[in-house]
Design a protein around this motif. Structure first.
Motif, PDB file in Angstrom:
ATOM      1  N   PRO A  31       0.837  -1.208   0.000  1.00 20.40           N
ATOM      2  CA  PRO A  31       0.000   0.000   0.000  1.00 20.40           C
ATOM      3  C   PRO A  31       0.870   1.256   0.000  1.00 20.40           C
ATOM      4  CG  PRO A  31      -0.772  -1.576   1.637  1.00 20.40           C
ATOM      5  CD  PRO A  31       0.538  -2.090   1.136  1.00 20.40           C
ATOM      6  N   HIS A  32       0.386   2.312  -0.654  1.00 23.59           N
ATOM      7  CA  HIS A  32       1.155   3.556  -0.763  1.00 23.59           C
ATOM      8  C   HIS A  32       1.564   4.082   0.609  1.00 23.59           C
ATOM      9  CE1 HIS A  32       2.466   7.502  -2.131  1.00 23.59           C
ATOM     10  NE2 HIS A  32       1.685   8.022  -1.202  1.00 23.59           N
ATOM     11  N   GLU A  33       0.679   3.970   1.579  1.00 20.05           N
ATOM     12  CA  GLU A  33       0.977   4.510   2.913  1.00 20.05           C
ATOM     13  C   GLU A  33       2.191   3.812   3.527  1.00 20.05           C
ATOM     14  OE1 GLU A  33      -3.006   5.331   1.616  1.00 20.05           O
ATOM     15  OE2 GLU A  33      -1.969   3.399   1.893  1.00 20.05           O
ATOM     16  N   GLU A  34       2.307   2.509   3.315  1.00 24.40           N
ATOM     17  CA  GLU A  34       3.436   1.760   3.857  1.00 24.40           C
ATOM     18  C   GLU A  34       4.735   2.153   3.156  1.00 24.40           C
ATOM     19  OE1 GLU A  34       4.458  -2.927   4.909  1.00 24.40           O
ATOM     20  OE2 GLU A  34       2.418  -2.323   4.347  1.00 24.40           O
ATOM     21  N   SER A  35       4.678   2.313   1.833  1.00 23.45           N
ATOM     22  CA  SER A  35       5.866   2.740   1.087  1.00 23.45           C
ATOM     23  C   SER A  35       6.274   4.152   1.485  1.00 23.45           C
ATOM     24  CB  SER A  35       5.596   2.684  -0.417  1.00 23.45           C
ATOM     25  OG  SER A  35       5.448   1.356  -0.865  1.00 23.45           O
ATOM     26  N   ALA A  36       5.292   5.042   1.641  1.00 25.42           N
ATOM     27  CA  ALA A  36       5.591   6.432   2.006  1.00 25.42           C
ATOM     28  C   ALA A  36       6.228   6.518   3.382  1.00 25.42           C
ATOM     29  CB  ALA A  36       4.316   7.270   1.949  1.00 25.42           C
ATOM     30  N   ALA A  37       5.759   5.706   4.323  1.00 29.78           N
ATOM     31  CA  ALA A  37       6.333   5.721   5.669  1.00 29.78           C
ATOM     32  C   ALA A  37       7.787   5.267   5.634  1.00 29.78           C
ATOM     33  CB  ALA A  37       5.514   4.834   6.595  1.00 29.78           C
ATOM     34  N   TYR A  38       8.088   4.228   4.846  1.00 32.10           N
ATOM     35  CA  TYR A  38       9.472   3.786   4.740  1.00 32.10           C
ATOM     36  C   TYR A  38      10.329   4.835   4.034  1.00 32.10           C
ATOM     37  CZ  TYR A  38      13.707   1.505   3.326  1.00 32.10           C
ATOM     38  OH  TYR A  38      15.029   1.228   3.115  1.00 32.10           O
ATOM     39  N   PHE A  39       9.797   5.440   2.962  1.00 34.34           N
ATOM     40  CA  PHE A  39      10.553   6.457   2.229  1.00 34.34           C
ATOM     41  C   PHE A  39      10.949   7.600   3.159  1.00 34.34           C
ATOM     42  CE2 PHE A  39      10.989  10.140  -0.598  1.00 34.34           C
ATOM     43  CZ  PHE A  39      11.846   9.628  -1.566  1.00 34.34           C
ATOM     44  N   ALA A  40      10.033   8.014   4.017  1.00 39.88           N
ATOM     45  CA  ALA A  40      10.311   9.117   4.938  1.00 39.88           C
ATOM     46  C   ALA A  40      11.401   8.767   5.940  1.00 39.88           C
ATOM     47  CB  ALA A  40       9.030   9.517   5.667  1.00 39.88           C
ATOM     48  N   SER A  41      11.607   7.469   6.197  1.00 35.80           N
ATOM     49  CA  SER A  41      12.631   7.049   7.163  1.00 35.80           C
ATOM     50  C   SER A  41      14.029   6.982   6.544  1.00 35.80           C
ATOM     51  CB  SER A  41      12.268   5.678   7.746  1.00 35.80           C
ATOM     52  OG  SER A  41      12.505   4.640   6.794  1.00 35.80           O
ATOM     53  N   ARG A  42      14.132   7.073   5.225  1.00 33.18           N
ATOM     54  CA  ARG A  42      15.426   6.931   4.555  1.00 33.18           C
ATOM     55  C   ARG A  42      16.257   8.201   4.721  1.00 33.18           C
ATOM     56  NH1 ARG A  42      15.096   5.315  -1.446  1.00 33.18           N
ATOM     57  NH2 ARG A  42      16.806   3.872  -1.018  1.00 33.18           N
TER      58      ARG A  42
END
Length: 217
Positions: A122-133
């Motif tokens: 889901p986009h929300e899961e990908s976005a949360a990981y992207f923000a942690s990079r």
């Protein structure tokens, strides 16, 4: 072929494999639970990048491709990695949503193989990981149209600098980037043994449960 162009001999690369026996009575009933045990032991052993895995995909026409990527998480659903959706692996998975993973833990004389179906997170899961990079990795995800031909390194660097100026603090998640989940239907645990009599235990999904089978080495 002259002497200078002959490939080196591989005779000196022979080795003996020996490890703890891998027995049906000693493994977990669920392959994710067994993976957790082995992954923890790989971490404890100090293996370099134990989350590095070979990802194999194939196009709609069946043309195979493999590369090393990093496992970024796993749970009861399966195994997660992130990439550019427009990369070769992303295009392969859009056409043929199946993949194989291989964890090559050579110092421990072990490997784990995973086969399964693949879906986007889901986009929300990908976005949360992207923000942690790290910031640089986020800009890099925008700058690199992964697998596309570029004229030079200078062109790539210029694109990076342009985007860093555009987003000096918090770049958004690209719409062409995100996570994939490999949901296993089969997992194999391999433990090297003497005289090439290796232990191979395969978990095969049979409905909600898993069957454990020994394979000939």
């Amino acid at each position: 072929m002259d002497a200078t162009s002959r490939p080196p001999s591989l005779a000196g690369l022979r080795r003996t494999y020996e490890g703890e026996p891998l027995l049906e009575a000693a493994v977990a009933a669920d392959p994710i639970a067994q993976f957790t045990v082995w992954f923890g032991e790989a971490l404890a052993a100090g293996l370099p990048e134990p989350n590095a895995m070979v990802l194999a995909t194939a196009s709609k026409a069946g043309r195979p491709s493999a590369r090393t990527v990093l496992l970024k998480g796993y749970d009861e659903r399966g195994f997660v990695f992130y990439t550019n959706y427009e990369s070769r692996k992303g295009r392969d998975l859009a056409e043929n949503p199946r993949a194989s993973l291989l964890f090559p833990w050579h110092p421990m004389r072990r490997q784990v193989r995973v086969e399964g179906s693949v879906s986007r997170l889901p986009h929300e899961e990908s976005a949360a990981y992207f923000a942690s990079r790290p910031y640089g990795s986020r800009i890099g995800a925008w700058a690199s149209r992964q697998s596309a031909v570029v004229r030079s390194r200078e062109e790539l660097d210029a694109r990076y600098e342009e985007l860093a100026e555009r987003w000096p603090e918090d770049p958004p998640v690209p719409d062409f980037w995100g996570g994939f989940l490999v949901a296993p239907v089969e997992m194999e645990f391999w433990q090297g043994q003497l005289d090439r009599m290796h232990d191979r235990l395969r978990y095969r999904r049979t409905g909600p449960a898993w069957a454990v089978e020994r394979l000939a080495p």
